[in-house]
Design an enzyme around this catalytic site. Structure first.
Site, PDB file in Angstrom:
ATOM      1  N   HIS A   5     -36.959-102.275  19.959  1.00 36.89           N
ATOM      2  CA  HIS A   5     -37.160-100.919  19.458  1.00 36.89           C
ATOM      3  C   HIS A   5     -38.175-100.165  20.330  1.00 36.89           C
ATOM      4  O   HIS A   5     -38.111 -98.945  20.448  1.00 36.89           O
ATOM      5  CB  HIS A   5     -37.692-100.939  18.014  1.00 36.89           C
ATOM      6  CG  HIS A   5     -36.698-101.391  17.000  1.00 36.89           C
ATOM      7  ND1 HIS A   5     -36.453-102.717  16.758  1.00 36.89           N
ATOM      8  CD2 HIS A   5     -35.901-100.687  16.162  1.00 36.89           C
ATOM      9  CE1 HIS A   5     -35.536-102.817  15.803  1.00 36.89           C
ATOM     10  NE2 HIS A   5     -35.186-101.604  15.431  1.00 36.89           N
ATOM     11  N   ASP A  60     -26.471-102.600  19.642  1.00 39.28           N
ATOM     12  CA  ASP A  60     -27.601-102.307  18.777  1.00 39.28           C
ATOM     13  C   ASP A  60     -27.880-100.807  18.922  1.00 39.28           C
ATOM     14  O   ASP A  60     -27.300-100.123  19.780  1.00 39.28           O
ATOM     15  CB  ASP A  60     -28.804-103.138  19.190  1.00 39.28           C
ATOM     16  CG  ASP A  60     -29.788-103.369  18.044  1.00 39.28           C
ATOM     17  OD1 ASP A  60     -29.722-102.632  17.045  1.00 39.28           O
ATOM     18  OD2 ASP A  60     -30.623-104.292  18.163  1.00 39.28           O
TER      19      ASP A  60
END
Length: 377
Positions: free
Chosen positions: A233, A305
């Site tokens: 992230h 993702d």
């Protein structure tokens, strides 16, 4: 929806109305098997799509907030316009989209109505730490993190039943990572075990159970996020192991997921410098995705993702990364940071052949085949 209805009517006329309703082949198509009829139907849809419609099918977008910053619990005009303009093939929901059961059912129904070819509607519902339902007013059964689940099959079956009732047809679960690094900042007890065989067994249990409910499972995060010391992230993430080690540890749960029939596998933004030579995260790596397709034998939907993570946006544009992912072997691009840029760049890449027709048709086939099998089309 009008275009899909026209295609459906044409298909029914070609095969006979009974065939479109799931009955036996008619005199119009006496030698067609169900699989052949399915193939013809999907190919008719693909042949009738323009470049923008094809590009849209490759995207699963998120519409978490309204323009004023409030959660989008009712399909907004802006979201509806984006779905229609870019022909979006899927949407992922978050806690901001959920309030009550009735509200969520209406939202998913409205999303389906706005879609050209039916919508794949996903959510992250692993149990434990990653549960979107727990922040809503939707009555549901709660489960602990994967590492602490006592009855994995029961959890998968229950979660699948609850999601299906809400109109959600994809669960981005189970985590198929092996929790081998105690310093891992993002996986930890979200994984079933630090032992690859134990993790693999429970991954298969969860997938078998949830797929029984009609909800698609998604094993994540290939090639394995369990031994990373960074969070994708936030930025670049590496796994230092060579291919031999990956095959004996990290890949084991994904192999079992494939055997169990998972509909999706999520590729992570994970670089593997000692297993591949292209220097790219798995989401953009034809080498790593080729291993998933050719060596492990996965024939379902490969989805990225979230493409708004630091590991991607710090190095690539939304359009550039979307095209690179599809070129490498991805079928669906999840949550591009800039939806318009991703859709428009994918459209141009389809028009000018930057994305080869064979690769594009493979991706569309994976997506539309699942929609057909699940009754979404």
């Amino acid at each position: 929806m009008k275009k899909l209805l026209a295609i459906l009517l044409t298909g029914c006329m070609a095969f006979g109305m009974t065939a479109c309703g799931g009955g036996a082949a008619t005199e119009d198509a006496p030698d067609k098997t169900p699989e052949e009829m399915k193939a013809d139907y999907i190919q008719d849809i693909i042949d009738d799509m323009d470049a923008a419609e094809k590009a849209g099918q490759l995207i699963m977008a998120d519409f978490r907030q309204n323009a004023d910053g409030t959660g989008m619990t009712v399909l907004s005009d802006e979201a509806k316009q984006a779905i229609e303009e870019y022909h979006i093939g899927g949407v992922i929901l978050f806690a901001e989209n959920l309030d009550t059961k009735e509200q969520t059912q209406q939202l998913t129904a409205d999303l389906q109505e706005a879609a050209d070819f039916g919508m794949l509607i996903g959510i992250d519902e692993e149990g434990g730490l990653v549960s979107r339902l727990k922040k809503s007013n939707i009555e549901h059964e709660t489960f602990p993190d994967a590492a602490e689940m006592a009855d994995v099959a029961y959890a998968g079956r229950t979660i699948g039943t609850e999601l299906a009732e809400l109109g959600i047809n994809v669960d981005f679960a189970p985590v198929a990572d092996v929790n081998t690094n105690p310093d891992n900042p993002v996986i930890g007890t979200r994984a079933f075990s630090s032992d690859p065989q134990a993790a693999a067994s429970k991954v298969a249990e969860f997938i078998n159970a949830i797929e029984e409910t009609g909800v698609s499972a998604c094993a994540k995060h290939f090639p394995g996020h369990g031994d990373t010391a960074m969070d994708s992230h936030l930025g670049e993430t590496y796994v230092e192991h060579d291919l031999e080690r990956l095959r004996t540890v990290e890949f084991v749960p994904f192999e079992q997921a494939i055997t169990a029939g998972t509909d999706f596998i999520m590729a992570g933004h994970i670089k593997t410098p000692n297993a591949t030579t292209d220097g790219l995260p798995a989401t953009l790596s034809s080498e790593m995705l080729g291993i998933l397709r050719n060596d492990l034998g996965f024939d379902g939907i490969i989805i990225t993702d979230a493409m708004n993570m630091g590991a991607i946006v710090d190095a690539y544009g939304s359009g550039e990364s979307a095209v690179m992912a599809v070129q490498a072997g991805v079928d669906m691009v999840l949550m591009p940071a800039d939806l318009a840029e991703a859709a428009e760049t994918l459209t141009e890449a389809i028009k000018d052949g930057t994305i080869p027709e064979k690769r594009l048709n493979e991706a569309l086939w994976h997506i539309l085949s699942l929609k057909y099998d699940k009754g979404i089309l």
